[in-house]
Motif scaffolding. Structure first.
Motif, PDB file in Angstrom:
ATOM      1  N   ASP A 335       1.076  -0.779   0.128  1.00 43.08           N
ATOM      2  CA  ASP A 335       0.155  -0.047  -0.304  1.00 43.08           C
ATOM      3  C   ASP A 335       0.641   1.115   0.376  1.00 43.08           C
ATOM      4  O   ASP A 335       0.347   2.531  -0.102  1.00 43.08           O
ATOM      5  CB  ASP A 335      -1.259   0.308   1.643  1.00 43.08           C
ATOM      6  N   ILE A 336       1.909   1.165   0.301  1.00 44.87           N
ATOM      7  CA  ILE A 336       2.955   1.899   0.383  1.00 44.87           C
ATOM      8  C   ILE A 336       4.069   2.479  -0.679  1.00 44.87           C
ATOM      9  O   ILE A 336       4.795   0.906  -0.977  1.00 44.87           O
ATOM     10  CB  ILE A 336       3.743   2.407   1.599  1.00 44.87           C
ATOM     11  N   PRO A 337       4.800   3.537  -0.743  1.00 53.12           N
ATOM     12  CA  PRO A 337       5.840   3.398  -1.850  1.00 53.12           C
ATOM     13  C   PRO A 337       6.910   2.810  -0.707  1.00 53.12           C
ATOM     14  O   PRO A 337       7.709   3.082   0.141  1.00 53.12           O
ATOM     15  CB  PRO A 337       6.605   4.847  -2.129  1.00 53.12           C
ATOM     16  N   VAL A 338       7.917   1.744  -1.259  1.00 53.69           N
ATOM     17  CA  VAL A 338       8.884   0.918  -0.552  1.00 53.69           C
ATOM     18  C   VAL A 338      10.314   0.811  -1.147  1.00 53.69           C
ATOM     19  O   VAL A 338      10.319   1.292  -2.317  1.00 53.69           O
ATOM     20  CB  VAL A 338       8.720  -0.309  -0.721  1.00 53.69           C
ATOM     21  N   GLY A 339      11.098   2.279  -0.965  1.00 51.36           N
ATOM     22  CA  GLY A 339      12.331   2.264  -1.348  1.00 51.36           C
ATOM     23  C   GLY A 339      13.104   1.002  -1.130  1.00 51.36           C
ATOM     24  O   GLY A 339      13.364   0.127   0.560  1.00 51.36           O
ATOM     25  N   ASN A 340      14.254   0.842  -2.169  1.00 53.21           N
ATOM     26  CA  ASN A 340      15.456   0.142  -1.151  1.00 53.21           C
ATOM     27  C   ASN A 340      16.570  -0.124  -2.496  1.00 53.21           C
ATOM     28  O   ASN A 340      16.852   0.647  -3.384  1.00 53.21           O
ATOM     29  CB  ASN A 340      14.901  -0.926  -1.947  1.00 53.21           C
ATOM     30  N   VAL A 341      17.612   0.261  -1.443  1.00 46.18           N
ATOM     31  CA  VAL A 341      18.849   0.448  -2.398  1.00 46.18           C
ATOM     32  C   VAL A 341      19.768  -0.464  -2.221  1.00 46.18           C
ATOM     33  O   VAL A 341      20.662  -0.667  -2.952  1.00 46.18           O
ATOM     34  CB  VAL A 341      19.697   1.707  -1.743  1.00 46.18           C
ATOM     35  N   TYR A 342      19.684  -1.946  -1.267  1.00 47.90           N
ATOM     36  CA  TYR A 342      20.100  -2.223  -1.501  1.00 47.90           C
ATOM     37  C   TYR A 342      19.847  -3.738  -2.203  1.00 47.90           C
ATOM     38  O   TYR A 342      19.101  -4.240  -3.018  1.00 47.90           O
ATOM     39  CB  TYR A 342      19.221  -4.247  -0.078  1.00 47.90           C
ATOM     40  N   ASP A 343      21.782  -4.243  -3.587  1.00 44.51           N
ATOM     41  CA  ASP A 343      21.241  -4.018  -3.994  1.00 44.51           C
ATOM     42  C   ASP A 343      21.667  -6.086  -4.080  1.00 44.51           C
ATOM     43  O   ASP A 343      22.883  -6.699  -3.562  1.00 44.51           O
ATOM     44  CB  ASP A 343      22.580  -3.899  -5.469  1.00 44.51           C
ATOM     45  N   VAL A 344      21.177  -7.054  -4.333  1.00 42.07           N
ATOM     46  CA  VAL A 344      21.234  -8.298  -4.076  1.00 42.07           C
ATOM     47  C   VAL A 344      22.763  -8.715  -4.693  1.00 42.07           C
ATOM     48  O   VAL A 344      23.630  -9.430  -5.007  1.00 42.07           O
ATOM     49  CB  VAL A 344      20.224  -9.319  -4.884  1.00 42.07           C
ATOM     50  N   LYS A 345      22.707  -8.199  -6.058  1.00 45.42           N
ATOM     51  CA  LYS A 345      24.164  -8.949  -6.659  1.00 45.42           C
ATOM     52  C   LYS A 345      25.221  -8.081  -6.452  1.00 45.42           C
ATOM     53  O   LYS A 345      26.612  -8.928  -6.578  1.00 45.42           O
ATOM     54  CB  LYS A 345      24.021  -7.988  -8.087  1.00 45.42           C
ATOM     55  N   LEU A 346      24.741  -7.439  -5.600  1.00 47.40           N
ATOM     56  CA  LEU A 346      26.099  -6.123  -5.183  1.00 47.40           C
ATOM     57  C   LEU A 346      27.042  -7.276  -4.062  1.00 47.40           C
ATOM     58  O   LEU A 346      28.215  -7.298  -3.386  1.00 47.40           O
ATOM     59  CB  LEU A 346      26.718  -5.305  -4.689  1.00 47.40           C
ATOM     60  N   ALA A 347      25.984  -7.434  -2.650  1.00 45.11           N
ATOM     61  CA  ALA A 347      25.937  -7.539  -1.477  1.00 45.11           C
ATOM     62  C   ALA A 347      25.464  -9.144  -1.939  1.00 45.11           C
ATOM     63  O   ALA A 347      26.673  -9.799  -0.303  1.00 45.11           O
ATOM     64  CB  ALA A 347      24.767  -7.456  -1.027  1.00 45.11           C
ATOM     65  N   GLY A 348      25.099  -9.698  -2.284  1.00 44.65           N
ATOM     66  CA  GLY A 348      25.302 -11.389  -2.157  1.00 44.65           C
ATOM     67  C   GLY A 348      26.647 -12.057  -2.743  1.00 44.65           C
ATOM     68  O   GLY A 348      26.655 -13.283  -2.128  1.00 44.65           O
ATOM     69  N   GLU A 349      27.753 -11.241  -3.099  1.00 39.35           N
ATOM     70  CA  GLU A 349      28.854 -12.026  -3.828  1.00 39.35           C
ATOM     71  C   GLU A 349      29.421 -12.472  -2.089  1.00 39.35           C
ATOM     72  O   GLU A 349      29.500 -11.801  -0.871  1.00 39.35           O
ATOM     73  CB  GLU A 349      29.758 -10.973  -4.452  1.00 39.35           C
ATOM     74  N   LYS A 350      29.938 -14.001  -2.088  1.00 41.91           N
ATOM     75  CA  LYS A 350      30.736 -14.254  -1.292  1.00 41.91           C
ATOM     76  C   LYS A 350      31.704 -13.478  -0.822  1.00 41.91           C
ATOM     77  O   LYS A 350      32.302 -12.675   0.877  1.00 41.91           O
ATOM     78  CB  LYS A 350      31.224 -15.683  -1.889  1.00 41.91           C
ATOM     79  N   LYS A 351      32.261 -12.951  -1.976  1.00 42.49           N
ATOM     80  CA  LYS A 351      33.267 -11.873  -1.337  1.00 42.49           C
ATOM     81  C   LYS A 351      33.141 -10.573  -0.393  1.00 42.49           C
ATOM     82  O   LYS A 351      34.121 -10.287   0.173  1.00 42.49           O
ATOM     83  CB  LYS A 351      34.852 -11.635  -2.743  1.00 42.49           C
ATOM     84  N   ARG A 352      32.175 -10.250  -1.044  1.00 44.94           N
ATOM     85  CA  ARG A 352      31.859  -8.969  -0.042  1.00 44.94           C
ATOM     86  C   ARG A 352      30.978  -9.594   1.140  1.00 44.94           C
ATOM     87  O   ARG A 352      31.244  -8.306   2.046  1.00 44.94           O
ATOM     88  CB  ARG A 352      30.642  -8.451  -1.329  1.00 44.94           C
ATOM     89  N   ILE A 353      30.592 -10.576   1.426  1.00 45.77           N
ATOM     90  CA  ILE A 353      30.349 -10.487   2.742  1.00 45.77           C
ATOM     91  C   ILE A 353      31.054 -10.723   3.452  1.00 45.77           C
ATOM     92  O   ILE A 353      31.290 -10.419   3.890  1.00 45.77           O
ATOM     93  CB  ILE A 353      29.234 -12.101   2.516  1.00 45.77           C
TER      94      ILE A 353
END
Length: 375
Positions: A335-353
């Motif tokens: 029902d509301i605008p949902v803002g999201n900046v979390y990029d799965v492709k960036l955050a999900g890299e094992k090296k990045r984690i």
């Protein structure tokens, strides 16, 4: 000789009958989870599933959960190497589920097509956040923000008002913030990623260092963050799942919750582990949880339905209405605008984690005393 033949026939018939009985049983009578989702949610859901199975199949299901933080649970599943001691992995960041699927450690979800289609592929802008795996290895079960919990009386005494992330950097909050480290909590890890992806790597770490200057405790578990705030030991908790905060309200504590700009919104992914000892019960559990009955149940616990089809609503004074009031009147994230900046492709890299966790450990946790002295 005749007696031997008769005995052989009887044994064969007995084996056939028993085998047939097992095959005819729609689900197994046991189900085990490994999950970071706290008992505030998994206990009532498992109990409800047992009652559902008794009504639908006349089967009593023995259920239990292995409580582990998401990174620890993920590591445990890797160690099991396809011979798991649990049936279902539930909760945390979807990126870890993607990694397990890529390693062949998850089964494909078995849901009616209509039910699968009713769950949107993603939510949020400018970066869409997946609510289910396009390849079908995991599915979102409910929506839950990782936000800020606070103690109203303590904040009033300190003369601080909190409406968004930057309010946590107020010098008046020195020593008043509780948080968990990202290597022990996916809610902390995802929230730190939100800060890093909002500000960029260097400015993001500078922001997190200022937050550390106000931090009075790094708790052992993410569940401890809302607990120490509810008890008044600290004024504010960072990166807290909404249901954990709401559990403190149901426990009689006076706490409030803020859903800050672009806060990570987890779909609390769920997947059946490859080689699960009770796969039919596992798939039935998932179907139950995303059904109307399951979604109504979880809406009493401080989380939101995974589809636009259902909303958080109940009679006056119900837990659903308390949850709506607790989160500022919201009944559905659709029902509301949902803002999201979390990029799965960036955050999900094992090296990045590993890089984020290692940086936090070296530059924040190990230097915390010095950071506090310098600010």
């Amino acid at each position: 000789m005749r007696k031997v033949r008769i005995l052989t026939v009887l044994i064969s018939a007995l084996i056939f009958c028993c085998w047939g009985s097992v095959q005819a049983q729609p689900i197994e009578n046991e189900l085990y989870l490994i999950t970071p989702v706290s008992k505030d949610v998994h206990d009532p859901v498992l109990k409800a599933f047992d009652e559902y199975a008794r009504k639908k199949w006349n089967i009593q299901v023995k259920t239990s959960a292995i409580p582990k933080g998401t990174p620890v649970a993920y590591g445990q599943i890797l160690e099991w190497k396809g011979n798991p001691q649990a049936d279902i992995f539930w909760g945390g960041e979807g990126t870890l589920f993607d990694d397990l699927a890529a390693q062949g450690l998850l089964e494909k979800i078995q849901l009616p097509q209509k039910t699968w289609d009713e769950i949107p592929a993603s939510i949020g802008k400018p970066v869409p956040l997946p609510l289910k795996d396009p390849k079908g290895f995991w599915v979102g079960t409910m929506l839950e923000p990782y936000g800020i919990i606070y103690q109203p009386k303590l904040l009033k005494r300190l003369g601080v008002e909190i409406k968004d992330w930057d309010d946590l950097l107020n010098p008046k909050l020195k020593g008043q913030i509780a948080q968990c480290t990202p290597d022990r909590s996916s809610s902390s890890h995802a929230t730190i990623e939100v800060i890093l992806q909002t500000h960029g790597w260097d400015k993001g770490w500078a922001w997190l260092t200022r937050l550390a200057a106000n931090t009075g405790i790094f708790t052992a578990r993410s569940r401890d963050v809302p607990s120490v705030v509810a008890k008044g030991e600290f004024a504010v908790g960072f990166g807290v799942p909404s249901y954990m905060a709401f559990a403190e309200v149901l426990g009689g504590y006076d706490v409030m919750y803020v859903y800050p700009t672009n806060a990570y919104l987890t779909p609390e992914p769920m997947a059946v582990l490859k080689g699960a000892p009770h796969p039919r019960a596992a798939h039935a559990f998932i179907e139950f949880l995303v059904s109307e009955e399951g979604q109504k149940l979880v809406s009493q616990l401080g989380v939101y339905p995974i589809t636009a089809k259902y909303k958080v609503q109940g009679p006056p004074g119900s837990n659903q209405e308390k949850a709506v009031a607790f989160t500022g009147g919201m009944r559905s994230f659709f029902d509301i605008p949902v803002g999201n900046v979390y990029d799965v492709k960036l955050a999900g890299e094992k090296k990045r984690i590993e890089e984020v966790n290692a940086y936090f450990r070296k530059e924040i946790t190990e230097k915390h005393k010095d950071i506090v002295k310098e600010k």
